[in-house]
Design a protein around this motif. Structure first.
Motif, PDB file in Angstrom:
ATOM      1  N   SER A 120      53.164  20.197 -36.751  1.00  0.00           N
ATOM      2  CA  SER A 120      53.879  19.356 -37.721  1.00  0.00           C
ATOM      3  C   SER A 120      55.261  19.919 -38.048  1.00  0.00           C
ATOM      4  CB  SER A 120      53.047  19.207 -38.995  1.00  0.00           C
ATOM      5  OG  SER A 120      52.783  20.476 -39.570  1.00  0.00           O
ATOM      6  N   ASP A 121      55.343  21.262 -38.177  1.00  0.00           N
ATOM      7  CA  ASP A 121      56.650  21.875 -38.465  1.00  0.00           C
ATOM      8  C   ASP A 121      57.641  21.633 -37.326  1.00  0.00           C
ATOM      9  OD1 ASP A 121      55.650  22.773 -40.825  1.00  0.00           O
ATOM     10  OD2 ASP A 121      55.176  24.799 -40.085  1.00  0.00           O
ATOM     11  N   GLU A 122      57.173  21.678 -36.085  1.00  0.00           N
ATOM     12  CA  GLU A 122      58.038  21.429 -34.925  1.00  0.00           C
ATOM     13  C   GLU A 122      58.554  20.003 -34.915  1.00  0.00           C
ATOM     14  OE1 GLU A 122      59.213  23.474 -32.675  1.00  0.00           O
ATOM     15  OE2 GLU A 122      58.224  25.183 -33.639  1.00  0.00           O
ATOM     16  N   VAL A 123      57.699  19.078 -35.355  1.00  0.00           N
ATOM     17  CA  VAL A 123      58.119  17.670 -35.407  1.00  0.00           C
ATOM     18  C   VAL A 123      59.236  17.492 -36.419  1.00  0.00           C
ATOM     19  CG1 VAL A 123      57.402  15.330 -35.984  1.00  0.00           C
ATOM     20  CG2 VAL A 123      55.922  16.784 -34.582  1.00  0.00           C
ATOM     21  N   GLU A 124      59.047  18.099 -37.616  1.00  0.00           N
ATOM     22  CA  GLU A 124      60.087  17.975 -38.644  1.00  0.00           C
ATOM     23  C   GLU A 124      61.399  18.596 -38.184  1.00  0.00           C
ATOM     24  OE1 GLU A 124      58.600  19.703 -42.192  1.00  0.00           O
ATOM     25  OE2 GLU A 124      57.036  18.189 -42.498  1.00  0.00           O
ATOM     26  N   LYS A 125      61.311  19.741 -37.538  1.00  0.00           N
ATOM     27  CA  LYS A 125      62.515  20.390 -37.029  1.00  0.00           C
ATOM     28  C   LYS A 125      63.194  19.538 -35.967  1.00  0.00           C
ATOM     29  CE  LYS A 125      64.063  24.639 -34.793  1.00  0.00           C
ATOM     30  NZ  LYS A 125      63.653  25.957 -34.208  1.00  0.00           N
ATOM     31  N   ALA A 126      62.426  18.967 -35.082  1.00  0.00           N
ATOM     32  CA  ALA A 126      62.995  18.124 -34.022  1.00  0.00           C
ATOM     33  C   ALA A 126      63.635  16.860 -34.601  1.00  0.00           C
ATOM     34  CB  ALA A 126      61.912  17.752 -33.013  1.00  0.00           C
ATOM     35  N   GLU A 127      62.997  16.277 -35.626  1.00  0.00           N
ATOM     36  CA  GLU A 127      63.573  15.089 -36.261  1.00  0.00           C
ATOM     37  C   GLU A 127      64.888  15.419 -36.956  1.00  0.00           C
ATOM     38  OE1 GLU A 127      60.460  13.802 -38.799  1.00  0.00           O
ATOM     39  OE2 GLU A 127      59.514  12.516 -37.264  1.00  0.00           O
ATOM     40  N   HIS A 128      64.952  16.586 -37.582  1.00  0.00           N
ATOM     41  CA  HIS A 128      66.193  16.996 -38.249  1.00  0.00           C
ATOM     42  C   HIS A 128      67.314  17.194 -37.224  1.00  0.00           C
ATOM     43  CE1 HIS A 128      68.846  18.908 -41.123  1.00  0.00           C
ATOM     44  NE2 HIS A 128      68.950  19.978 -40.316  1.00  0.00           N
ATOM     45  N   GLU A 129      67.015  17.862 -36.134  1.00  0.00           N
ATOM     46  CA  GLU A 129      68.015  18.069 -35.082  1.00  0.00           C
ATOM     47  C   GLU A 129      68.454  16.736 -34.480  1.00  0.00           C
ATOM     48  OE1 GLU A 129      66.302  20.696 -32.268  1.00  0.00           O
ATOM     49  OE2 GLU A 129      66.584  22.500 -33.495  1.00  0.00           O
ATOM     50  N   LEU A 130      67.519  15.819 -34.345  1.00  0.00           N
ATOM     51  CA  LEU A 130      67.859  14.507 -33.783  1.00  0.00           C
ATOM     52  C   LEU A 130      68.819  13.757 -34.693  1.00  0.00           C
ATOM     53  CD1 LEU A 130      67.521  12.305 -31.681  1.00  0.00           C
ATOM     54  CD2 LEU A 130      65.452  11.550 -32.878  1.00  0.00           C
ATOM     55  N   ARG A 131      68.574  13.829 -36.024  1.00  0.00           N
ATOM     56  CA  ARG A 131      69.475  13.136 -36.952  1.00  0.00           C
ATOM     57  C   ARG A 131      70.889  13.723 -36.882  1.00  0.00           C
ATOM     58  NH1 ARG A 131      64.780  13.212 -40.286  1.00  0.00           N
ATOM     59  NH2 ARG A 131      65.481  15.171 -41.258  1.00  0.00           N
ATOM     60  N   LEU A 132      70.973  15.056 -36.783  1.00  0.00           N
ATOM     61  CA  LEU A 132      72.291  15.696 -36.698  1.00  0.00           C
ATOM     62  C   LEU A 132      73.017  15.318 -35.407  1.00  0.00           C
ATOM     63  CD1 LEU A 132      71.521  19.300 -38.030  1.00  0.00           C
ATOM     64  CD2 LEU A 132      72.655  17.423 -39.239  1.00  0.00           C
ATOM     65  N   THR A 133      72.315  15.405 -34.284  1.00  0.00           N
ATOM     66  CA  THR A 133      72.950  15.082 -33.004  1.00  0.00           C
ATOM     67  C   THR A 133      73.298  13.601 -32.907  1.00  0.00           C
ATOM     68  OG1 THR A 133      70.743  14.857 -32.015  1.00  0.00           O
ATOM     69  CG2 THR A 133      71.855  16.970 -31.762  1.00  0.00           C
ATOM     70  N   GLN A 134      72.470  12.733 -33.528  1.00  0.00           N
ATOM     71  CA  GLN A 134      72.780  11.304 -33.528  1.00  0.00           C
ATOM     72  C   GLN A 134      74.066  11.034 -34.306  1.00  0.00           C
ATOM     73  OE1 GLN A 134      70.721   8.581 -32.046  1.00  0.00           O
ATOM     74  NE2 GLN A 134      72.783   7.755 -32.281  1.00  0.00           N
ATOM     75  N   THR A 135      74.234  11.728 -35.432  1.00  0.00           N
ATOM     76  CA  THR A 135      75.452  11.572 -36.231  1.00  0.00           C
ATOM     77  C   THR A 135      76.677  12.040 -35.458  1.00  0.00           C
ATOM     78  OG1 THR A 135      74.194  11.906 -38.281  1.00  0.00           O
ATOM     79  CG2 THR A 135      76.572  12.222 -38.391  1.00  0.00           C
ATOM     80  N   GLU A 136      76.578  13.190 -34.806  1.00  0.00           N
ATOM     81  CA  GLU A 136      77.690  13.711 -34.016  1.00  0.00           C
ATOM     82  C   GLU A 136      78.027  12.782 -32.841  1.00  0.00           C
ATOM     83  OE1 GLU A 136      76.594  17.611 -32.852  1.00  0.00           O
ATOM     84  OE2 GLU A 136      76.871  18.487 -34.854  1.00  0.00           O
TER      85      GLU A 136
END
Length: 367
Positions: free
Chosen positions: A176-192
């Protein structure tokens, strides 16, 4: 970098998904590439037109890169003028050949100067803006496109990690922690990625402004080229007019040096008739022998043919050199015809009661 290469390789092998740009964005990219490719080709070929010598073009390129002034180079016309003037001095500037060399040489010098001005104008108003686009705007666009490509690869790599984390979460709650981390990274990279896509899109849409600017430069190039060729044409007309005024002197010298050639006027007349088949020819006037061959024309002794004379429109003003010629005004209409043995570059022109020789190059013959 390793993540980018892995994602790029998997995409090429069809093992990873790729974020696709919208159709409008893809059209902008294609249009930008097309603009860049054709601008390079037009630039190179225009440089060849203005400077056919490859070595000279390389030299100019090196001077530009070194930010140094390109040395002044003599044009081909100016070099020819120099040779003709030097030859005239050796042959004798007072001889018929020497006089003609000086006249032609001066015209070649003027042609060379006009060519130099045309090259200068075309370089400033046409070549420089095209180079500025390739070396300025296009480099910026290329840089931002590379950044966008990296942002997309990073985004797709984050999507792949999130997908793997969710697949593992279904099997073990520890993920579950890996999923949250991956979702956070995805939001950042999507914004960039979105931010970079907007920057790149604005630059690509600026290609329309580039086309407008290049269109204006193209008009200026055509105008300078038109002026150049108009100058060249006028210089040659003036030269032809000058040479025509004292061509009788050269003919006289030629005849004295070669009596056999002067004793065959029928051959000259036949050649004239073949060269100008559409111009009516007046029969030789009885009692006035060799009127045209001797360079003396009495307009009152010349009668037009009964039928078949042609109308002509005058293209340029012409000042008569003597009483045998007819002065012309641009756009006026006159009647013209030829005489046996007459120089094919001249015709007899009539305007009302006025009559005299007129140069063919100043006329537009009408049907």
């Amino acid at each position: 970098m390793t993540v980018f290469l892995l994602q790029f390789t998997e995409e090429k092998l069809g093992q990873a998904e790729k974020t696709e740009l919208d159709a409008h964005f893809e059209n902008l990219l294609a249009r930008a590439d097309c603009t860049k490719n054709w601008t390079e080709k037009i630039l190179r070929q225009t440089e060849v037109l203005l400077q056919p010598n490859p070595s000279a073009r390389v030299e100019e390129f090196l001077y530009e890169k070194l930010d140094r002034k390109v040395p002044s180079r003599v044009t081909n016309g100016e070099l020819l003028a120099q040779y003709m003037t030097e030859a005239a001095n050796d042959f004798g500037p007072g001889t018929p050949y020497g006089k003609t060399l000086i006249k032609v040489g001066e015209t070649q010098r003027r042609l060379g100067a006009a060519e130099r001005e045309f090259i200068r104008s075309a370089s400033i108003n046409f070549l420089t803006p095209l180079r500025n686009f390739l070396e300025g705007d296009w480099r910026t666009i290329s840089k931002e496109r590379r950044i966008l490509q990296n942002r997309r690869l990073d985004l797709d790599a984050c999507k792949a990690r999130l997908k793997k984390a969710k697949a593992a979460e279904a099997k073990a709650a520890l993920w579950s922690d890996e999923v949250e981390k991956a979702e956070h990274e995805l939001r950042l990279t999507q914004t960039e990625f979105d931010r970079q896509a907007e920057v790149t899109r604005l630059l690509l849409e600026g290609i329309s402004s580039t086309h407008v600017n290049h269109l204006r430069c193209l008009h200026e190039f055509v105008e300078s080229q038109t002026n150049y060729y108009a100058q060249c044409y006028q210089f040659m007309l003036d030269l032809q007019k000058q040479l025509g005024r004292f061509s009788g002197t050269f003919v006289g010298n030629t005849e004295s040096a070669s009596p056999a050639a002067a004793a065959s006027p029928p051959a000259v007349a036949a050649a004239t008739l073949q060269a100008v088949p559409t111009i009516p020819v007046v029969p030789t006037i009885v009692g006035v022998p060799n009127t045209v061959a001797e360079g003396v024309l009495n307009p009152n002794e010349v009668k037009p043919p009964a039928s078949g004379t042609r109308r002509a429109r005058v293209l340029y003003d012409y000042e008569a050199a003597d009483s045998t010629e007819l002065a012309l005004l641009a756009d006026e209409m006159i009647t013209v015809y030829s005489l046996p043995g007459m120089d094919p570059d001249w015709l007899i022109g009539e305007r009302g009661n006025q009559k005299g020789k007129v140069p063919v190059t100043y006329l537009e013959l009408l049907s």
